[in-house]
Write an enzyme that holds these catalytic residues in place. Structure first.
Site, PDB file in Angstrom:
ATOM      1  N   CYS A   1       0.857  -1.189   0.000  1.00 49.27           N
ATOM      2  CA  CYS A   1       0.000   0.000   0.000  1.00 49.27           C
ATOM      3  C   CYS A   1       0.888   1.232   0.000  1.00 49.27           C
ATOM      4  O   CYS A   1       1.646   1.452   0.942  1.00 49.27           O
ATOM      5  CB  CYS A   1      -0.917   0.004   1.227  1.00 49.27           C
ATOM      6  SG  CYS A   1      -1.822   1.553   1.414  1.00 49.27           S
TER       7      CYS A   1
ATOM      8  N   CYS B   1       0.588   3.791   3.201  1.00 51.06           N
ATOM      9  CA  CYS B   1       0.954   3.483   4.586  1.00 51.06           C
ATOM     10  C   CYS B   1       2.258   4.190   4.970  1.00 51.06           C
ATOM     11  O   CYS B   1       3.134   4.406   4.124  1.00 51.06           O
ATOM     12  CB  CYS B   1       1.107   1.973   4.762  1.00 51.06           C
ATOM     13  SG  CYS B   1      -0.473   1.129   5.016  1.00 51.06           S
TER      14      CYS B   1
ATOM     15  N   ASN C   1      -1.488  13.797  -7.157  1.00 48.23           N
ATOM     16  CA  ASN C   1      -1.921  12.495  -7.659  1.00 48.23           C
ATOM     17  C   ASN C   1      -0.909  11.997  -8.691  1.00 48.23           C
ATOM     18  O   ASN C   1      -0.520  12.743  -9.581  1.00 48.23           O
ATOM     19  CB  ASN C   1      -3.313  12.609  -8.280  1.00 48.23           C
ATOM     20  CG  ASN C   1      -3.941  11.254  -8.522  1.00 48.23           C
ATOM     21  OD1 ASN C   1      -3.346  10.381  -9.146  1.00 48.23           O
ATOM     22  ND2 ASN C   1      -5.135  11.065  -8.010  1.00 48.23           N
TER      23      ASN C   1
ATOM     24  N   ASN D   1     -13.785   8.793  -2.428  1.00 48.71           N
ATOM     25  CA  ASN D   1     -14.343   7.557  -2.967  1.00 48.71           C
ATOM     26  C   ASN D   1     -13.958   6.453  -1.987  1.00 48.71           C
ATOM     27  O   ASN D   1     -12.772   6.212  -1.792  1.00 48.71           O
ATOM     28  CB  ASN D   1     -13.732   7.219  -4.333  1.00 48.71           C
ATOM     29  CG  ASN D   1     -13.960   8.307  -5.379  1.00 48.71           C
ATOM     30  OD1 ASN D   1     -14.912   9.070  -5.293  1.00 48.71           O
ATOM     31  ND2 ASN D   1     -13.091   8.373  -6.362  1.00 48.71           N
TER      32      ASN D   1
ATOM     33  N   SER E   1      -9.554   3.134  -6.011  1.00 52.94           N
ATOM     34  CA  SER E   1      -8.630   2.118  -6.499  1.00 52.94           C
ATOM     35  C   SER E   1      -7.679   1.674  -5.397  1.00 52.94           C
ATOM     36  O   SER E   1      -6.972   0.690  -5.535  1.00 52.94           O
ATOM     37  CB  SER E   1      -7.856   2.629  -7.710  1.00 52.94           C
ATOM     38  OG  SER E   1      -7.265   3.866  -7.410  1.00 52.94           O
TER      39      SER E   1
ATOM     40  N   HIS F   1      -8.525   7.915   2.061  1.00 48.18           N
ATOM     41  CA  HIS F   1      -7.964   9.089   1.395  1.00 48.18           C
ATOM     42  C   HIS F   1      -9.082   9.932   0.776  1.00 48.18           C
ATOM     43  O   HIS F   1     -10.205   9.465   0.631  1.00 48.18           O
ATOM     44  CB  HIS F   1      -6.964   8.676   0.307  1.00 48.18           C
ATOM     45  CG  HIS F   1      -7.588   7.945  -0.852  1.00 48.18           C
ATOM     46  ND1 HIS F   1      -7.974   6.624  -0.775  1.00 48.18           N
ATOM     47  CD2 HIS F   1      -7.905   8.350  -2.107  1.00 48.18           C
ATOM     48  CE1 HIS F   1      -8.491   6.240  -1.940  1.00 48.18           C
ATOM     49  NE2 HIS F   1      -8.476   7.280  -2.769  1.00 48.18           N
TER      50      HIS F   1
ATOM     51  N   GLN G   1      -9.607  13.301  -2.338  1.00 48.14           N
ATOM     52  CA  GLN G   1      -8.953  13.914  -3.490  1.00 48.14           C
ATOM     53  C   GLN G   1      -9.493  15.326  -3.690  1.00 48.14           C
ATOM     54  O   GLN G   1     -10.649  15.613  -3.363  1.00 48.14           O
ATOM     55  CB  GLN G   1      -9.224  13.093  -4.764  1.00 48.14           C
ATOM     56  CG  GLN G   1      -8.698  11.669  -4.680  1.00 48.14           C
ATOM     57  CD  GLN G   1      -9.005  10.868  -5.929  1.00 48.14           C
ATOM     58  OE1 GLN G   1      -8.534  11.202  -7.011  1.00 48.14           O
ATOM     59  NE2 GLN G   1      -9.797   9.819  -5.786  1.00 48.14           N
TER      60      GLN G   1
ATOM     61  N   HIS H   1     -24.489  30.858   7.643  1.00 43.50           N
ATOM     62  CA  HIS H   1     -24.429  31.011   6.189  1.00 43.50           C
ATOM     63  C   HIS H   1     -23.036  31.451   5.760  1.00 43.50           C
ATOM     64  O   HIS H   1     -22.543  32.485   6.209  1.00 43.50           O
ATOM     65  CB  HIS H   1     -25.470  32.043   5.734  1.00 43.50           C
ATOM     66  CG  HIS H   1     -25.377  32.333   4.269  1.00 43.50           C
ATOM     67  ND1 HIS H   1     -26.078  31.617   3.335  1.00 43.50           N
ATOM     68  CD2 HIS H   1     -24.600  33.222   3.585  1.00 43.50           C
ATOM     69  CE1 HIS H   1     -25.763  32.063   2.121  1.00 43.50           C
ATOM     70  NE2 HIS H   1     -24.870  33.034   2.251  1.00 43.50           N
TER      71      HIS H   1
ATOM     72  N   GLU I   1     -31.111   4.978 -15.889  1.00 42.25           N
ATOM     73  CA  GLU I   1     -30.480   6.065 -15.143  1.00 42.25           C
ATOM     74  C   GLU I   1     -29.552   6.891 -16.044  1.00 42.25           C
ATOM     75  O   GLU I   1     -29.583   8.123 -16.027  1.00 42.25           O
ATOM     76  CB  GLU I   1     -29.680   5.516 -13.955  1.00 42.25           C
ATOM     77  CG  GLU I   1     -30.549   4.971 -12.820  1.00 42.25           C
ATOM     78  CD  GLU I   1     -30.853   3.485 -12.945  1.00 42.25           C
ATOM     79  OE1 GLU I   1     -30.949   2.978 -14.096  1.00 42.25           O
ATOM     80  OE2 GLU I   1     -31.004   2.828 -11.907  1.00 42.25           O
TER      81      GLU I   1
HETATM   82 ZN   LIG Z   1     -27.498  30.182   3.446  1.00 44.99          ZN
HETATM   83 ZN   LIG Z   2      -2.274   1.575   3.626  1.00 46.32          ZN
END
Ligand SMILES: [Zn+2]
Ligand SMILES: [Zn+2]
Ligand SMILES: [Zn+2]
Length: 332
Positions: free
Chosen positions: A48, A51, A84, A149, A157, A162, A164, A235, A304
């Protein structure tokens, strides 16, 4: 949908979002097309790059919260932001001009923000704030889209938690639609459409939670099962204008909502999307930043894609009841 039984609606409902021109069909009949459980993403046992100790596998850091004296691009950090490696846009590209950054949210291998201590989640939100503030001050680009994601069906992936940030030279159409609707509502009423929405949703069956500075609700035209939106009570068009107290309060609320989502769906796959104003907007524009949590339990198909309509198998009123913790009678 482990742990939750949806009460069937007498008939499917066609609903329009109260702010933008977006339609959904809420239908409990089909139960949705469940997403096939895809093979899980590489876990800790395999390599990974996110890490701690693997810093040489990512481009050099743009921002890191690390212990004093620890050198850049080495161990000793708790949040790390890097470019990235496979950017969708680049500052040097003539046709896809922009920036693409990755927020590595924890040094140890964790799948979900919800599993981190609340203090760590506060730091993660602080890193989002700092990078958005950086690009707003930079002035070359128009909009910063921050998103997460989580899980392969949501487009991840890598499993390691994480987020982005894609910084774009134009304002994306979904945000443009919200901005236009907010402007129109302001012309007609002199009020913010999102302040109005929040006020009415607090009194509705779709109300989910209130913290010191935030309101969460399941939107009337939820596109996804267990969709939930989080709005600041104060606001402000820009997320990066968040105060430290608001930031910490938001971290606690989002973590709570994600943990609650995990009670409904073990290891939930979801997208988290931040909608904030374009960089050039003044603090007086009638826009109101917010977070959208979009769980991915069903697969979009021809209808959709052809219509832009989503089909949602869990009525938002039932999702809200579950988040509020008053859905004991629905638990099986
Ligand atoms: Zn507002
Ligand atoms: Zn990791
Ligand atoms: Zn939005």
């Amino acid at each position: 949908m482990a742990g939750f039984r949806v009460r069937p609606l007498p008939f499917p409902e066609l609903r329009k979002d109260p702010v933008v021109d977006r339609w959904v069909i809420v239908s409990t009949e089909r139960g949705g097309r469940p997403i096939e459980k895809t093979p899980s993403l590489p876990s800790q046992s395999s390599w990974c790059p996110f890490c701690e100790g693997q810093e040489h596998d990512t481009p050099g850091e743009l921002l890191a919260f690390r212990s004093p004296g620890s050198p850049a691009d080495g161990p000793g950090w708790w949040v790390r932001v890097v470019p990235n490696r496979f950017p969708a846009v680049r500052l040097t590209s003539p046709s896809a001009f922009g920036a693409h950054e990755v927020f590595i949210e924890c040094p140890r291998h964790e799948r979900d923000l919800a599993r981190l201590p609340v203090g760590s989640v506060c730091e993660v939100f602080e890193s989002y704030r700092q990078r958005l503030a950086f690009w707003r001050a930079d002035g070359r680009l128009a909009y910063g889209q921050l998103f997460k994601n989580v899980g392969a069906p949501a487009g991840a992936s890598l499993e390691h938690s994480h987020a982005q940030l894609i910084v774009l030279p134009m304002v994306p159409s979904d945000v443009r639609a919200e901005l236009d609707a907010a402007k129109q509502h302001h012309i007609e009423t002199r009020r913010c459409v999102f302040c109005d929405l929040m006020r009415s949703e607090r009194e509705s069956e779709r109300f989910v939670a209130r913290s010191e500075h935030f309101t969460a609700f399941a939107p009337y035209a939820s596109r996804f099962a267990w969709e939930v939106w989080v709005f600041p009570d104060r606001h402000d068009p820009h997320f990066d204008a968040i105060t430290p107290a608001e930031r910490d309060d938001l971290a606690g609320l989002v973590r709570l909502l994600l943990r609650r989502l995990g009670d409904a769906l073990p290891q939930p796959d979801y997208n988290l999307v931040l909608h904030t104003a374009p960089f050039s907007h003044s603090p007086h524009e009638p826009y109101h930043w917010h977070l959208e949590i979009l769980p991915r339990t069903t697969q979009a198909a021809g209808f959709e894609w052809g219509t832009g309509f989503a089909i949602n198998p869990v009525p938002p009123e039932q999702a809200a009841m579950f988040y509020r913790g008053s859905a004991d009678d629905s638990l099986c």
